[in-house]
Design a protein around this motif. Structure first.
Motif, PDB file in Angstrom:
ATOM      1  N   ASP A 258       1.986 -13.307  -8.799  1.00 54.80           N
ATOM      2  CA  ASP A 258       0.623 -12.795  -8.680  1.00 54.80           C
ATOM      3  C   ASP A 258       0.625 -11.391  -8.062  1.00 54.80           C
ATOM      4  OD1 ASP A 258      -0.478 -15.129  -9.659  1.00 54.80           O
ATOM      5  OD2 ASP A 258      -0.843 -15.988  -7.670  1.00 54.80           O
ATOM      6  N   VAL A 259      -0.469 -10.673  -8.276  1.00 56.81           N
ATOM      7  CA  VAL A 259      -0.643  -9.397  -7.571  1.00 56.81           C
ATOM      8  C   VAL A 259      -0.880  -9.702  -6.106  1.00 56.81           C
ATOM      9  CG1 VAL A 259      -1.454  -8.132  -9.577  1.00 56.81           C
ATOM     10  CG2 VAL A 259      -3.102  -9.382  -8.153  1.00 56.81           C
ATOM     11  N   ALA A 260      -0.545  -8.736  -5.260  1.00 54.50           N
ATOM     12  CA  ALA A 260      -0.508  -8.973  -3.816  1.00 54.50           C
ATOM     13  C   ALA A 260      -1.876  -9.269  -3.231  1.00 54.50           C
ATOM     14  CB  ALA A 260       0.121  -7.776  -3.118  1.00 54.50           C
ATOM     15  N   ASN A 261      -2.947  -8.700  -3.798  1.00 52.40           N
ATOM     16  CA  ASN A 261      -4.260  -8.889  -3.178  1.00 52.40           C
ATOM     17  C   ASN A 261      -4.803 -10.298  -3.313  1.00 52.40           C
ATOM     18  OD1 ASN A 261      -5.131  -8.980  -5.840  1.00 52.40           O
ATOM     19  ND2 ASN A 261      -6.058  -6.936  -5.807  1.00 52.40           N
ATOM     20  N   LEU A 262      -4.106 -11.172  -4.042  1.00 51.48           N
ATOM     21  CA  LEU A 262      -4.507 -12.568  -4.130  1.00 51.48           C
ATOM     22  C   LEU A 262      -3.891 -13.420  -3.021  1.00 51.48           C
ATOM     23  CD1 LEU A 262      -4.251 -13.204  -7.989  1.00 51.48           C
ATOM     24  CD2 LEU A 262      -6.297 -12.651  -6.642  1.00 51.48           C
ATOM     25  N   HIS A 263      -3.030 -12.828  -2.210  1.00 54.52           N
ATOM     26  CA  HIS A 263      -2.323 -13.568  -1.171  1.00 54.52           C
ATOM     27  C   HIS A 263      -2.304 -12.783   0.131  1.00 54.52           C
ATOM     28  CE1 HIS A 263      -0.614 -16.560  -4.041  1.00 54.52           C
ATOM     29  NE2 HIS A 263      -0.639 -15.532  -4.879  1.00 54.52           N
ATOM     30  N   SER A 264      -2.036 -13.485   1.195  1.00 56.14           N
ATOM     31  CA  SER A 264      -1.877 -12.851   2.506  1.00 56.14           C
ATOM     32  C   SER A 264      -0.400 -12.715   2.819  1.00 56.14           C
ATOM     33  CB  SER A 264      -2.554 -13.686   3.594  1.00 56.14           C
ATOM     34  OG  SER A 264      -3.946 -13.818   3.342  1.00 56.14           O
ATOM     35  N   PRO A 265      -0.012 -11.650   3.530  1.00 53.09           N
ATOM     36  CA  PRO A 265       1.398 -11.513   3.921  1.00 53.09           C
ATOM     37  C   PRO A 265       1.864 -12.707   4.741  1.00 53.09           C
ATOM     38  CG  PRO A 265       0.214  -9.462   4.277  1.00 53.09           C
ATOM     39  CD  PRO A 265      -0.827 -10.498   3.938  1.00 53.09           C
ATOM     40  N   ILE A 266       3.139 -13.066   4.578  1.00 48.89           N
ATOM     41  CA  ILE A 266       3.752 -14.158   5.339  1.00 48.89           C
ATOM     42  C   ILE A 266       4.545 -13.550   6.483  1.00 48.89           C
ATOM     43  CG2 ILE A 266       5.330 -16.129   5.258  1.00 48.89           C
ATOM     44  CD1 ILE A 266       4.758 -16.345   2.269  1.00 48.89           C
ATOM     45  N   HIS A 267       4.253 -13.980   7.687  1.00 47.82           N
ATOM     46  CA  HIS A 267       4.947 -13.456   8.862  1.00 47.82           C
ATOM     47  C   HIS A 267       6.030 -14.452   9.274  1.00 47.82           C
ATOM     48  CE1 HIS A 267       1.992 -10.247   9.219  1.00 47.82           C
ATOM     49  NE2 HIS A 267       1.037 -11.148   9.099  1.00 47.82           N
TER      50      HIS A 267
END
Length: 576
Positions: free
Chosen positions: A457-466
């Motif tokens: 998916d494109v990045a704006n559909l997900h939140s970064p994983i820390h």
């Protein structure tokens, strides 16, 4: 069990009398196959073998030397040399070809000294003995030694070896740790739920530690098993050349495959020839077998060149990435033959994958995580997920106080029930139905979803994983793990990881997908770093490459092409 695709079903490689006959070693099922195990051949393929054998009876090798399988030591001066890198161009078998390269001719040329390639070589020589004829068989391997690029997360099921070498138990085969316990867990963040095991590992083995003359202090694994198989192949007269990367398919004027060529060596980054320059070698054969493993570079060329997937009306292949470590743990925690597989945490419910943990011999434990490459979240980092796994309260106590011996990663072919896109719980239900009720006889054929690179998916559909920082006790940073892989490439050579369009990383991958190549690679080959004016640019650290092929598969725009580096480069696995 090795399967070879029949050339008559693969029209472009159709066999004619006295013309090259070529096969693609495949791990996929096909409609027309012949089997190199002792269980026999199809009538069509048996006729092919009989034809080839009859043409070689009571004659010289195609390369011009009498059919004495032990000529290797006298001709090349290397004796039983599969553990070392030797120069092919010194061989007396060479002669100049139109290309200006040395050329050597064999009846059969095999690319890849893994289990498939060596099994094929051994079985061919066994058939020669049965029919009282001889074929010259050559195996070329890009690793610095046989087994250097072999990594597996399997429990060894010995039926195929029983057929290939029935006396293996009495011939120092490195397999003597039977499965003693078989567990299957579903992991949540803090708990482990025991489930009925879908695996039947009774009679199977965890490949063991071995002390033998060739490597007297090296723990054992599948990479050691293929070393043993290479010895058996050489005893039968197979010629094995490690340290030479097959980089090119050779064709005749009718566009039929007639062999392969190895890559030139001693070329600098700028393309100039260094003092140690050595031209590649042509290895020509009446039969060419490609047994390169998952996503083989020459196999992919053949598939594209002849549109084999289109002609076979087959689906695209799906893949997973396996990341693995071998530990030496405290003797009080060690249970030889203990086998554990898990599902669930640390992966989310939309990501297919699982872990394995096997207790080998001599306090060695193999632990790994497999992540399907059709995952959607571009922020997911398989390497970091593996580090998280080791902190699970049911797993961490096994590893504490231990020492990591080796690290590695490799992609593998996937398919089957994993192709469903309905999440973890429906997938478990379908798998249970298939295993316990239908017993592998389901009346339907499953379909794959999107190709792995399109699934991102494109990045704006997900939140970064820390991800948490490694503790240096059970979890580690990439440079530390990379050191344990024994990976090495000559820095001064042309890049083997090539961008089809150098603008895609900065114009597409970074703004749209948040630079996923910096995360899906388990060796930090790809990094986005600021240039002199602060703009982020992709840097490729090709010397870190583990030859896992994840980049060739997962890049969203298929912009990265994995090609072979100089022979002998890459990881140096000994216990994987």
């Amino acid at each position: 069990m090795l399967k070879l695709l029949s050339p008559r079903k693969w029209n472009p490689l159709k066999a004619h009398h006295r013309t090259p006959l070529n096969f693609l070693v495949s791990s996929h099922k096909s409609q027309s196959q012949f089997d190199l195990s002792s269980s026999g051949c199809s009538s069509e393929s048996s006729n092919f073998l009989n034809s080839l054998f009859s043409r070689t009876h009571d004659r010289f090798f195609s390369c011009g030397y009498s059919s004495n399988p032990r000529n290797l030591e006298n001709l090349c001066g290397i004796g039983s040399g599969f553990l070392r890198n030797h120069s092919l161009v010194q061989s007396k078998r060479g002669f100049c070809s139109d290309s200006g390269r040395e050329s050597m001719e064999y009846d059969v040329v095999i690319v890849g000294a893994g289990p498939a390639g060596l099994s094929a070589a051994i079985r061919l020589k066994q058939l020669c003995l049965e029919k009282d004829v001889d074929l010259s068989v050559c195996v070329v391997e890009k690793g610095a030694e046989v087994g250097a690029h072999i990594l597996s997360g399997n429990v060894f099921e010995p039926r195929a070896l029983d057929e290939l070498i029935p006396e293996w138990k009495h011939e120092q085969a490195p397999i003597d740790t039977p499965v003693s316990s078989d567990k299957f867990w579903f992991l949540s963040r803090d708990h482990a739920l025991s489930l009925p095991s879908p695996f039947d590992n009774k009679g199977n083995y965890v490949i063991r530690h071995l002390n033998v003359v060739i490597l007297p202090t090296t723990p054992f694994s599948l990479s050691q098993l293929v070393r043993w198989m290479a010895m058996k192949a050489e005893e039968l007269g197979v010629e094995i050349y490690p340290g030479f990367a097959a980089s090119e398919i050779l064709y005749n004027k009718n566009h039929e495959v007639i062999g392969i060529a190895t890559s030139d060596m001693g070329i600098s980054k700028d393309g100039s020839r260094k003092d140690n320059f050595q031209r590649g070698v042509e290895l020509k054969g009446q039969v060419t077998l490609l047994s390169e493993g998952c996503r083989g570079s020459l196999s992919e060329k053949i598939i594209r060149e002849y549109k084999l997937r289109d002609k076979g009306k087959s689906q695209h292949q799906t893949y997973a990435l396996g990341i693995k470590e071998v530990w030496e743990i405290d003797a009080s925690k060690h249970q030889p033959g203990f086998v554990l597989h898990t599902l669930g945490w640390p992966l989310d419910n939309k990501t297919y994958g699982g872990s394995f943990l096997y207790h080998m011999k001599d306090n060695l434990v193999s632990i790994g995580l497999v992540v399907a490459l059709n995952y959607q979240n571009p922020f997911l980092n398989p390497y970091e997920e593996f580090q998280k796994l080791k902190h699970h309260p049911a797993i961490k106590p096994m590893l504490e106080g231990g020492t990591v011996i080796q690290y590695g990663a490799r992609t593998l072919n996937e398919g089957g029930f994993q192709a469903f896109e309905y999440g973890l719980v429906p997938g478990l239900a379908l798998s249970a139905l298939e295993h316990y009720i239908l017993k592998g006889r389901s009346p339907w054929t499953l379909k794959h979803g999107k190709p792995d690179h399109e699934a991102t998916d494109v990045a704006n559909l997900h939140s970064p994983i820390h991800y948490p920082k490694p503790d240096g006790v059970v979890s580690f940073d990439v440079p530390t793990s990379l050191y344990r892989s024994n990976t090495n490439h000559d820095h001064d050579q042309p890049a083997h990881l090539r961008l089809k369009d150098p603008l895609v990383p900065e114009q597409v991958n970074l703004p749209e997908y948040a630079g996923p190549e910096s995360r899906y690679c388990p060796a930090r080959v790809y990094e986005y770093l600021p240039d002199d004016v602060g703009d982020m640019k992709l840097q490729i650290n090709a010397q870190n490459c583990l030859h896992c092929k994840a980049c060739d598969i997962k890049d969203p725009k298929q912009n990265i092409e994995w090609t072979v580096p100089e022979g002998g480069g890459g990881p140096g696995y000994s216990v994987m």
